[in-house]
Design a protein around this motif. Structure first.
Motif, PDB file in Angstrom:
ATOM      1  N   SER A 102      -5.145  -2.703   7.273  1.00 13.58           N
ATOM      2  CA  SER A 102      -4.569  -1.737   8.228  1.00 13.58           C
ATOM      3  C   SER A 102      -5.237  -0.370   8.099  1.00 13.58           C
ATOM      4  O   SER A 102      -5.530   0.299   9.097  1.00 13.58           O
ATOM      5  CB  SER A 102      -3.057  -1.611   8.031  1.00 13.58           C
ATOM      6  OG  SER A 102      -2.753  -1.225   6.698  1.00 13.58           O
ATOM      7  N   HIS A 103      -5.498   0.046   6.857  1.00 15.60           N
ATOM      8  CA  HIS A 103      -6.131   1.357   6.626  1.00 15.60           C
ATOM      9  C   HIS A 103      -7.548   1.402   7.192  1.00 15.60           C
ATOM     10  O   HIS A 103      -7.939   2.349   7.875  1.00 15.60           O
ATOM     11  CB  HIS A 103      -6.126   1.689   5.132  1.00 15.60           C
ATOM     12  CG  HIS A 103      -6.575   0.580   4.211  1.00 15.60           C
ATOM     13  ND1 HIS A 103      -6.880  -0.704   4.656  1.00 15.60           N
ATOM     14  CD2 HIS A 103      -6.796   0.544   2.870  1.00 15.60           C
ATOM     15  CE1 HIS A 103      -7.249  -1.454   3.637  1.00 15.60           C
ATOM     16  NE2 HIS A 103      -7.203  -0.720   2.533  1.00 15.60           N
ATOM     17  N   VAL A 104      -8.326   0.340   6.934  1.00 14.37           N
ATOM     18  CA  VAL A 104      -9.724   0.312   7.391  1.00 14.37           C
ATOM     19  C   VAL A 104      -9.781   0.167   8.913  1.00 14.37           C
ATOM     20  O   VAL A 104     -10.592   0.832   9.582  1.00 14.37           O
ATOM     21  CB  VAL A 104     -10.494  -0.843   6.702  1.00 14.37           C
ATOM     22  CG1 VAL A 104     -11.910  -0.964   7.270  1.00 14.37           C
ATOM     23  CG2 VAL A 104     -10.540  -0.615   5.198  1.00 14.37           C
ATOM     24  N   CYS A 105      -8.915  -0.690   9.478  1.00 19.62           N
ATOM     25  CA  CYS A 105      -8.900  -0.850  10.940  1.00 19.62           C
ATOM     26  C   CYS A 105      -8.620   0.491  11.612  1.00 19.62           C
ATOM     27  O   CYS A 105      -9.304   0.878  12.569  1.00 19.62           O
ATOM     28  CB  CYS A 105      -7.843  -1.870  11.357  1.00 19.62           C
ATOM     29  SG  CYS A 105      -8.269  -3.577  10.946  1.00 19.62           S
ATOM     30  N   ALA A 106      -7.607   1.193  11.107  1.00 16.69           N
ATOM     31  CA  ALA A 106      -7.245   2.483  11.715  1.00 16.69           C
ATOM     32  C   ALA A 106      -8.385   3.486  11.559  1.00 16.69           C
ATOM     33  O   ALA A 106      -8.741   4.203  12.501  1.00 16.69           O
ATOM     34  CB  ALA A 106      -5.972   3.017  11.057  1.00 16.69           C
ATOM     35  N   ALA A 107      -8.973   3.530  10.369  1.00 18.84           N
ATOM     36  CA  ALA A 107     -10.015   4.524  10.105  1.00 18.84           C
ATOM     37  C   ALA A 107     -11.286   4.239  10.913  1.00 18.84           C
ATOM     38  O   ALA A 107     -11.864   5.148  11.519  1.00 18.84           O
ATOM     39  CB  ALA A 107     -10.341   4.544   8.606  1.00 18.84           C
ATOM     40  N   MET A 150       0.859  -1.193   0.000  1.00 12.64           N
ATOM     41  CA  MET A 150       0.000   0.000   0.000  1.00 12.64           C
ATOM     42  C   MET A 150       0.894   1.241   0.000  1.00 12.64           C
ATOM     43  O   MET A 150       1.800   1.337   0.832  1.00 12.64           O
ATOM     44  CB  MET A 150      -0.793  -0.039   1.316  1.00 12.64           C
ATOM     45  CG  MET A 150      -2.137   0.586   1.319  1.00 12.64           C
ATOM     46  SD  MET A 150      -2.813   0.480   3.001  1.00 12.64           S
ATOM     47  CE  MET A 150      -3.348  -1.211   3.119  1.00 12.64           C
ATOM     48  N   SER A 151       0.644   2.153  -0.917  1.00 13.34           N
ATOM     49  CA  SER A 151       1.418   3.404  -0.903  1.00 13.34           C
ATOM     50  C   SER A 151       0.872   4.319   0.197  1.00 13.34           C
ATOM     51  O   SER A 151      -0.210   4.075   0.747  1.00 13.34           O
ATOM     52  CB  SER A 151       1.282   4.106  -2.256  1.00 13.34           C
ATOM     53  OG  SER A 151      -0.054   4.539  -2.431  1.00 13.34           O
ATOM     54  N   ALA A 152       1.631   5.377   0.462  1.00 19.92           N
ATOM     55  CA  ALA A 152       1.145   6.368   1.433  1.00 19.92           C
ATOM     56  C   ALA A 152      -0.215   6.891   0.987  1.00 19.92           C
ATOM     57  O   ALA A 152      -1.131   7.082   1.792  1.00 19.92           O
ATOM     58  CB  ALA A 152       2.145   7.514   1.557  1.00 19.92           C
ATOM     59  N   ASN A 153      -0.359   7.075  -0.317  1.00 22.38           N
ATOM     60  CA  ASN A 153      -1.643   7.590  -0.816  1.00 22.38           C
ATOM     61  C   ASN A 153      -2.764   6.565  -0.672  1.00 22.38           C
ATOM     62  O   ASN A 153      -3.911   6.925  -0.417  1.00 22.38           O
ATOM     63  CB  ASN A 153      -1.497   8.029  -2.283  1.00 22.38           C
ATOM     64  CG  ASN A 153      -2.708   8.808  -2.759  1.00 22.38           C
ATOM     65  OD1 ASN A 153      -3.239   9.640  -2.018  1.00 22.38           O
ATOM     66  ND2 ASN A 153      -3.166   8.522  -3.968  1.00 22.38           N
ATOM     67  N   GLY A 154      -2.435   5.286  -0.820  1.00 21.99           N
ATOM     68  CA  GLY A 154      -3.450   4.237  -0.638  1.00 21.99           C
ATOM     69  C   GLY A 154      -3.991   4.247   0.785  1.00 21.99           C
ATOM     70  O   GLY A 154      -5.204   4.199   1.015  1.00 21.99           O
ATOM     71  N   PHE A 155      -3.083   4.280   1.770  1.00 26.54           N
ATOM     72  CA  PHE A 155      -3.505   4.322   3.180  1.00 26.54           C
ATOM     73  C   PHE A 155      -4.305   5.599   3.447  1.00 26.54           C
ATOM     74  O   PHE A 155      -5.399   5.569   4.007  1.00 26.54           O
ATOM     75  CB  PHE A 155      -2.266   4.272   4.085  1.00 26.54           C
ATOM     76  CG  PHE A 155      -2.590   4.158   5.551  1.00 26.54           C
ATOM     77  CD1 PHE A 155      -2.795   2.918   6.145  1.00 26.54           C
ATOM     78  CD2 PHE A 155      -2.694   5.292   6.338  1.00 26.54           C
ATOM     79  CE1 PHE A 155      -3.096   2.806   7.499  1.00 26.54           C
ATOM     80  CE2 PHE A 155      -2.996   5.198   7.687  1.00 26.54           C
ATOM     81  CZ  PHE A 155      -3.195   3.945   8.273  1.00 26.54           C
ATOM     82  N   ARG A 156      -3.751   6.716   2.972  1.00 22.96           N
ATOM     83  CA  ARG A 156      -4.383   8.017   3.243  1.00 22.96           C
ATOM     84  C   ARG A 156      -5.778   8.107   2.612  1.00 22.96           C
ATOM     85  O   ARG A 156      -6.691   8.691   3.187  1.00 22.96           O
ATOM     86  CB  ARG A 156      -3.491   9.142   2.704  1.00 22.96           C
ATOM     87  CG  ARG A 156      -4.053  10.536   2.961  1.00 22.96           C
ATOM     88  CD  ARG A 156      -3.050  11.629   2.670  1.00 22.96           C
ATOM     89  NE  ARG A 156      -2.453  11.453   1.353  1.00 22.96           N
ATOM     90  CZ  ARG A 156      -1.143  11.366   1.126  1.00 22.96           C
ATOM     91  NH1 ARG A 156      -0.288  11.444   2.108  1.00 22.96           N
ATOM     92  NH2 ARG A 156      -0.682  11.189  -0.087  1.00 22.96           N
ATOM     93  N   THR A 157      -5.928   7.507   1.428  1.00 25.63           N
ATOM     94  CA  THR A 157      -7.223   7.611   0.733  1.00 25.63           C
ATOM     95  C   THR A 157      -8.351   7.029   1.575  1.00 25.63           C
ATOM     96  O   THR A 157      -9.414   7.637   1.729  1.00 25.63           O
ATOM     97  CB  THR A 157      -7.143   6.904  -0.633  1.00 25.63           C
ATOM     98  OG1 THR A 157      -6.198   7.612  -1.442  1.00 25.63           O
ATOM     99  CG2 THR A 157      -8.487   6.895  -1.336  1.00 25.63           C
TER     100      THR A 157
END
Ligand code: NAP
Ligand code: COA
Length: 263
Positions: free
Chosen positions: A154-159, A104-111
């Motif tokens: 990881s992105h969804v869990c954090a969000a 996942m790029s920084a932009n993928g996580f951030r999106t």
């Protein structure tokens, strides 16, 4: 929830053009509410508006990205100008894809964090001045990932964990205004984009279903029933709660350890 009426009430659903959120919008429209929805795709918004109008009440649709605070504020303001104070606000816009953190790029996580978490803040922050005070009900759509650490999410869990905290903090800050803020954490809901992404094969669906104590996926109607209950006077002393509607999935952390029984 046919005995709970929302006749004449104003309902705004962020991310309301498909899936679970459209199911919630549909239930309120059928119960006599004036329903506004917002999502990015004008085409999807138009399709959902046409369906919602078939239930007889007034409907508004806005093409707006929850990542754009101004666009969301304008949609909320126009709804308020048309119908007055907002009685029910649903924040359910979300994005998801399955990927390891290292893929996942920084932009993928951030999106995903931008859509889910920052988007929820934008929606609630902009809505506050247009809410019925006292009386409004806000519902944020959470997910099991908010409490179950889930690989490749990881992105969804954090969000979603952040969304649950927003639910609790704003319940405290806005309780004195008579505004209730709750969350619904749906389990796996059949025939939705979320499930198409997380369980793309019949084998994935069978594995997922086998970990649900009630033995089946949920329906969008079952999530809408909880949204209506939480927004009704029957729940007038409920705030800051994040309620799983998941057939018991959360009890086992959503994990099926049945395979280990034979070892
Ligand atoms: P969905 O049909 O893809 O719903 C997402 C909605 O959000 C769409 O209407 C989409 O429309 C809108 N949206 C996405 N990005 C947006 C943005 N940046 N700004 C405004 N709107 C945006 O998926 P779903 O599976 O029904 O999920 C709905 C909610 O339930 C999500 O919050 C999800 O996390 C939660 N949930 C789902 C499940 C499940 O089993 N499906 C389980 C737990 C939680 P546009 O593309 O037009 O923007
Ligand atoms: N694996 C890794 N990274 C991915 C990915 C995947 N499967 N899918 C998207 N990304 C990355 C992109 O590569 C991009 O990063 P980059 O610029 O470094 O390449 C970043 O995520 C943003 O992608 P983009 O397509 O530009 O974003 P978008 O704003 O148009 O769409 C998504 C947002 C990615 C979440 C998209 O899937 C979406 O619109 N989802 C809404 C519907 C949905 O997910 N429903 C289920 C809700 S549970």
């Amino acid at each position: 929830m046919s005995d709970i009426e929302f006749k004449g009430q104003t309902v705004f659903v962020a991310g309301g053009s498909s899936g679970i959120n459209l199911g919630i919008a549909r239930a309120f429209a059928r119960a006599g509410a004036k329903v506004a929805i917002a999502s990015r795709s004008q085409e999807r918004v138009d399709g959902a508006v046409a369906e919602l109008k078939s239930y007889g009440g007034p409907v508004l649709g806005f093409s707006a990205d929850v990542r754009d605070p101004l666009a969301i504020a304008q949609a909320l303001q126009q709804t308020h100008m048309a119908w007055g104070d907002i009685d029910v606000l649903i924040s359910g816009a979300a994005g998801n894809f399955v990927a390891p953190a290292l893929g996942m790029s920084a932009n993928g996580f951030r999106t995903v964090v931008d859509i889910d978490l920052n988007g929820t803040f934008h929606v609630l922050r902009a809505a506050h001045e247009f809410l019925r005070k006292p009386g409004a009900s806000i519902i944020n759509i959470s997910a099991p990932q908010a409490v179950n650490p889930t690989m490749f999410q990881s992105h969804v869990c954090a969000a979603k964990a952040g969304i649950d905290m927003l639910t609790r903090v704003l319940a405290m800050e806005w309780g004195p205004d008579g505004v209730r803020v709750n969350g619904i954490a749906p389990g796996p809901i059949a025939d939705t984009e979320g499930i198409r992404r997380l369980a793309p094969t019949p084998e994935d669906i069978a594995r997922m279903t086998s970990s649900i104590p009630l033995g089946r996926m949920g329906t969008t109607e079952e999530i809408a029933d909880m949204a209506m209950f939480l927004s009704s006077t029957r729940a007038q002393y409920v705030t800051g709660a994040v309620i799983p509607v998941d057939g018991g999935s959360a009890l086992s952390g959503g994990r099926n350890l049945g395979g280990a029984l034979n070892n």
